[in-house]
Structure formats: C-alpha cells, structure tokens
Design a protein around this motif. Structure first.
Motif, PDB file in Angstrom:
ATOM      1  N   GLY A   1       0.819  -1.214   0.000  1.00 61.13           N
ATOM      2  CA  GLY A   1       0.000   0.000   0.000  1.00 61.13           C
ATOM      3  C   GLY A   1       0.849   1.258   0.000  1.00 61.13           C
ATOM      4  N   ARG A   2       1.918   1.238   0.809  1.00 58.95           N
ATOM      5  CA  ARG A   2       2.812   2.398   0.856  1.00 58.95           C
ATOM      6  C   ARG A   2       3.425   2.657  -0.524  1.00 58.95           C
ATOM      7  N   ALA A   3       3.825   1.561  -1.189  1.00 55.71           N
ATOM      8  CA  ALA A   3       4.403   1.712  -2.531  1.00 55.71           C
ATOM      9  C   ALA A   3       3.347   2.217  -3.520  1.00 55.71           C
ATOM     10  N   LEU A   4       2.114   1.723  -3.386  1.00 56.08           N
ATOM     11  CA  LEU A   4       1.041   2.161  -4.296  1.00 56.08           C
ATOM     12  C   LEU A   4       0.676   3.622  -4.085  1.00 56.08           C
ATOM     13  N   ALA A   5       0.842   4.091  -2.840  1.00 57.67           N
ATOM     14  CA  ALA A   5       0.450   5.454  -2.511  1.00 57.67           C
ATOM     15  C   ALA A   5       1.250   6.479  -3.321  1.00 57.67           C
ATOM     16  N   GLY A   6       2.421   6.110  -3.773  1.00 58.53           N
ATOM     17  CA  GLY A   6       3.224   7.007  -4.607  1.00 58.53           C
ATOM     18  C   GLY A   6       2.764   7.056  -6.054  1.00 58.53           C
ATOM     19  N   GLU A   7       1.672   6.351  -6.352  1.00 59.82           N
ATOM     20  CA  GLU A   7       1.123   6.269  -7.715  1.00 59.82           C
ATOM     21  C   GLU A   7       2.200   5.982  -8.754  1.00 59.82           C
ATOM     22  N   PRO A   8       2.839   4.830  -8.625  1.00 63.56           N
ATOM     23  CA  PRO A   8       3.925   4.519  -9.551  1.00 63.56           C
ATOM     24  C   PRO A   8       3.431   4.140 -10.949  1.00 63.56           C
ATOM     25  N   GLU A   9       4.301   4.365 -11.912  1.00 63.71           N
ATOM     26  CA  GLU A   9       4.083   3.794 -13.247  1.00 63.71           C
ATOM     27  C   GLU A   9       4.662   2.390 -13.263  1.00 63.71           C
ATOM     28  N   LEU A  10       5.796   2.254 -12.550  1.00 65.39           N
ATOM     29  CA  LEU A  10       6.468   0.957 -12.446  1.00 65.39           C
ATOM     30  C   LEU A  10       6.642   0.623 -10.965  1.00 65.39           C
ATOM     31  N   LEU A  11       6.168  -0.569 -10.603  1.00 70.05           N
ATOM     32  CA  LEU A  11       6.258  -1.019  -9.218  1.00 70.05           C
ATOM     33  C   LEU A  11       7.262  -2.172  -9.154  1.00 70.05           C
ATOM     34  N   LEU A  12       8.292  -2.003  -8.317  1.00 67.38           N
ATOM     35  CA  LEU A  12       9.303  -3.051  -8.141  1.00 67.38           C
ATOM     36  C   LEU A  12       8.991  -3.797  -6.848  1.00 67.38           C
ATOM     37  N   LEU A  13       8.847  -5.105  -6.923  1.00 73.28           N
ATOM     38  CA  LEU A  13       8.511  -5.901  -5.738  1.00 73.28           C
ATOM     39  C   LEU A  13       9.620  -6.914  -5.497  1.00 73.28           C
ATOM     40  N   ASP A  14      10.274  -6.804  -4.340  1.00 68.47           N
ATOM     41  CA  ASP A  14      11.367  -7.739  -4.038  1.00 68.47           C
ATOM     42  C   ASP A  14      10.838  -8.860  -3.143  1.00 68.47           C
ATOM     43  N   GLU A  15      10.648 -10.018  -3.714  1.00 74.68           N
ATOM     44  CA  GLU A  15      10.140 -11.209  -3.026  1.00 74.68           C
ATOM     45  C   GLU A  15       8.846 -10.939  -2.242  1.00 74.68           C
ATOM     46  N   PRO A  16       7.798 -10.559  -2.968  1.00 75.04           N
ATOM     47  CA  PRO A  16       6.543 -10.234  -2.272  1.00 75.04           C
ATOM     48  C   PRO A  16       5.925 -11.423  -1.545  1.00 75.04           C
ATOM     49  N   MET A  17       6.254 -12.648  -1.955  1.00 77.98           N
ATOM     50  CA  MET A  17       5.647 -13.825  -1.328  1.00 77.98           C
ATOM     51  C   MET A  17       6.532 -14.441  -0.238  1.00 77.98           C
ATOM     52  N   ALA A  18       7.713 -13.877  -0.024  1.00 80.29           N
ATOM     53  CA  ALA A  18       8.652 -14.516   0.920  1.00 80.29           C
ATOM     54  C   ALA A  18       8.022 -14.661   2.296  1.00 80.29           C
ATOM     55  N   GLY A  19       8.142 -15.828   2.889  1.00 73.63           N
ATOM     56  CA  GLY A  19       7.676 -16.071   4.249  1.00 73.63           C
ATOM     57  C   GLY A  19       6.174 -16.223   4.380  1.00 73.63           C
ATOM     58  N   MET A  20       5.471 -16.291   3.252  1.00 70.84           N
ATOM     59  CA  MET A  20       4.005 -16.376   3.321  1.00 70.84           C
ATOM     60  C   MET A  20       3.528 -17.811   3.226  1.00 70.84           C
ATOM     61  N   ASN A  21       2.375 -18.095   3.852  1.00 70.73           N
ATOM     62  CA  ASN A  21       1.774 -19.414   3.664  1.00 70.73           C
ATOM     63  C   ASN A  21       1.001 -19.413   2.341  1.00 70.73           C
ATOM     64  N   LEU A  22       0.437 -20.574   2.004  1.00 72.86           N
ATOM     65  CA  LEU A  22      -0.188 -20.730   0.690  1.00 72.86           C
ATOM     66  C   LEU A  22      -1.321 -19.721   0.468  1.00 72.86           C
ATOM     67  N   GLU A  23      -2.143 -19.552   1.502  1.00 72.29           N
ATOM     68  CA  GLU A  23      -3.291 -18.645   1.355  1.00 72.29           C
ATOM     69  C   GLU A  23      -2.823 -17.197   1.171  1.00 72.29           C
ATOM     70  N   GLU A  24      -1.838 -16.785   1.979  1.00 68.71           N
ATOM     71  CA  GLU A  24      -1.317 -15.425   1.860  1.00 68.71           C
ATOM     72  C   GLU A  24      -0.662 -15.221   0.487  1.00 68.71           C
ATOM     73  N   THR A  25       0.032 -16.274   0.011  1.00 68.10           N
ATOM     74  CA  THR A  25       0.680 -16.202  -1.299  1.00 68.10           C
ATOM     75  C   THR A  25      -0.352 -15.997  -2.402  1.00 68.10           C
ATOM     76  N   GLU A  26      -1.451 -16.757  -2.317  1.00 66.12           N
ATOM     77  CA  GLU A  26      -2.489 -16.632  -3.345  1.00 66.12           C
ATOM     78  C   GLU A  26      -3.140 -15.256  -3.300  1.00 66.12           C
ATOM     79  N   ASP A  27      -3.355 -14.742  -2.078  1.00 65.33           N
ATOM     80  CA  ASP A  27      -3.916 -13.391  -1.943  1.00 65.33           C
ATOM     81  C   ASP A  27      -2.981 -12.369  -2.582  1.00 65.33           C
ATOM     82  N   MET A  28      -1.695 -12.485  -2.273  1.00 65.61           N
ATOM     83  CA  MET A  28      -0.725 -11.519  -2.790  1.00 65.61           C
ATOM     84  C   MET A  28      -0.677 -11.584  -4.327  1.00 65.61           C
TER      85      MET A  28
END
Ligand SMILES: Nc1ncnc2c1ncn2[C@@H]1O[C@H](COP(=O)(O)OP(=O)(O)OP(=O)(O)O)[C@@H](O)[C@H]1O
Length: 260
Positions: free
Chosen positions: A163-190
């Motif tokens: 959300g913090r990254a989205l708040a800057g209204e980016p044209e390009l969003l860089l995500l470094d391991e967005p699923m790291a440490g997540m369980n299956l359900e959290e991974t699917e949500d992400m």
C-alpha cells in the motif's frame, strides 16, 4: 517503446561483478519477473533501478528518462515505487500514517504556496486522502488503519508495504520477493493483488520472486539471471522449456517450473 530499459549494466563490489553487462526491458502494462538462483544479482538489479546502488556502467531508463542521473527520491517522483525483501515500514506509525508517508512524494506544494493558494492545496489534500482510502479498501486494510504497523501479522505488514508503494502512484512497481515467508493462502492473496494492481490500476510490475509457481502463473515476461548475467528472457512457456535455464537454474528438478 519499453517502459523500463536496462542496457549494459555492470555493478562490481571490490572488483567482483554482481552484475555483468545486463540488459533487458519491460513493456508498459506487463507483469515481468526477474528470477535466478541465490546470489544471481536480482536484488542488486532492483537496487540499481531504484537508486540504492549505482552501477559502474550502463544505462537505465523509465519511459525514456535517464534514471541513473536522478537521486533515488527523484526516481520516485518519476514514477517508480518499490517494496523490500525485508519489510520496510515505519513500525511505530499507524497503517494510515505509513500510507501517507508513501503519498508524501506527491505532495508537491510547499508551505508558501499552501499559504497563498490555500484552496488549491486543500483540494490536493482531499485528493491524496481519497487515494489513500481507495488503497485501504483495495488491500482490505480498513480493520487495521489506526493500528501500529510493527505489531500487525507478517502477511498484513506485507500488504501495508504494498500500500505504501502504491500510494506514490507509480508507473512501475518493483517488488522484491513479495511472497517470501508467506503461507499458501497469503501467497495466493498476494498474487491476486499483484494481478489486480496490474489489470485494474494499469501499473507495470517487475518482481523478484523465488516461488516459480507464482512467477509462471502471473508473469507476461520472465528474465533469468545467473551469476550476474542474463541467461534467458521470454514468456513463461519459453523460459520453462529453455534447456539452458533448466540446466543452470533448476538442474534436473523440472517440477519446480510447473505452474499452480
Ligand atoms: N552491498 C554489497 N556488498 C558486497 N557484495 C554485495 C552487496 N550486495 C550484493 N552483493 C553481492 O552481489 C551478488 C548478488 O547478490 P544479490 O543479493 O543481488 O543476489 P540475489 O539474486 O538477489 O540473491 P537472493 O536470491 O539470495 O536474494 C552476491 O554475490 C552478493 O554477495
């Protein structure tokens, strides 16, 4: 014309090349992934794009604007936001305040202009608040809005960071391991959030991720790094059947390339 273009990027640490003559591009509207074994140079590449590292050689442009000549905060103004491998939030601030900090880069009026153009400044402030509320709704953060970010469950903190990254209204969003440490359900949500950000908000995404199922499922374009060099780039189907990639990256474990 690609939105992000990386050409001939070389980055060395004490004479050792973390990146060697790396070139790739991301088209506007794509979900692109940067993959590769541990130490291949993925985070270093994101750091070169966002301005944390400065490459020894090469060129990086966003919408044909030269990023390497800009300081990191000017790159944010130019349309770049990112999340980090280890969550980077103001842990003592509320969720709302963390999002407002992310928005701050867009508060482009100073004190003087606020005094002289109060109406204009207030309209902008309203606009900023509306945008933050949209992000809170979109990421299901309403129940947490006034809670201290550092005390929230890990998966929620990851969403706040997004959300913090989205708040800057980016044209390009860089995500470094967005699923790291997540369980299956959290991974699917992400994964769903990433796709929605791309499809509904029209934001181009470049992510670094180890979960091959997710990468192959959500990416339009995959770039493979190995020992700091580009090994392959193409669609998930092309990457999954590339013998060099299979040999170098996965060894004989082809199962890891199967999507969910
Ligand atoms: N600040 C630094 N100082 C010295 N060496 C560094 C630094 N940052 C990265 N490196 C080196 O650069 C190489 C690439 O590291 P990088 O973290 O970019 O790889 P990665 O592909 O993101 O790995 P992982 O998947 O484990 O996160 C590694 O050999 C690493 O030790």
């Amino acid at each position: 014309m690609p939105l992000l273009e990386v050409q001939g990027v070389t980055l060395t640490f004490r004479g050792l090349a973390a990146l060697l003559n790396v070139g790739f591009s991301v088209e506007k509207g794509q979900v692109a992934s940067l993959i590769g074994p541990n130490g291949a140079g993925k985070t270093s590449m994101l750091n070169c794009i966002s301005g944390r590292y400065h490459p020894d050689e090469g060129r990086i442009t966003l919408d044909d604007r030269d990023l390497l000549s800009m300081a990191a905060h000017d790159r944010v103004k130019a349309g770049l936001s990112r999340t980090f491998q280890n969550i980077a939030l103001f842990k003592g601030l509320s969720v709302l305040d963390n999002l407002m900090v992310g928005r701050h880069v867009r508060l482009d009026y100073g004190l003087l202009s606020s005094l002289f153009y109060w109406g204009k400044a207030r309209r902008k402030e309203d606009l900023h608040r509306r945008r933050i509320e949209e992000i809170i709704d979109f990421l299901g953060l309403s129940p947490y809005r006034h809670q201290v970010a550092g005390k929230l469950p890990y998966g929620v903190q990851k969403r706040v960071e997004l959300g913090r990254a989205l708040a800057g209204e980016p044209e390009l969003l860089l995500l470094d391991e967005p699923m790291a440490g997540m369980n299956l359900e959290e991974t699917e949500d992400m994964a769903r959030y990433i796709l929605d950000i791309n499809e509904e908000w029209g934001i181009t995404i470049l992510l670094v991720e180890h979960d091959m199922g997710v990468v192959m499922d959500i990416s339009d374009h995959v770039v493979v790094l190995d020992f700091g060099q580009i090994l392959a780039a193409g669609t998930p189907a092309q990457i999954q059947s590339d013998p060099d990639v299979i040999a170098a990256y996965l060894g004989s474990d082809n199962a890891a390339f199967t999507g969910r």
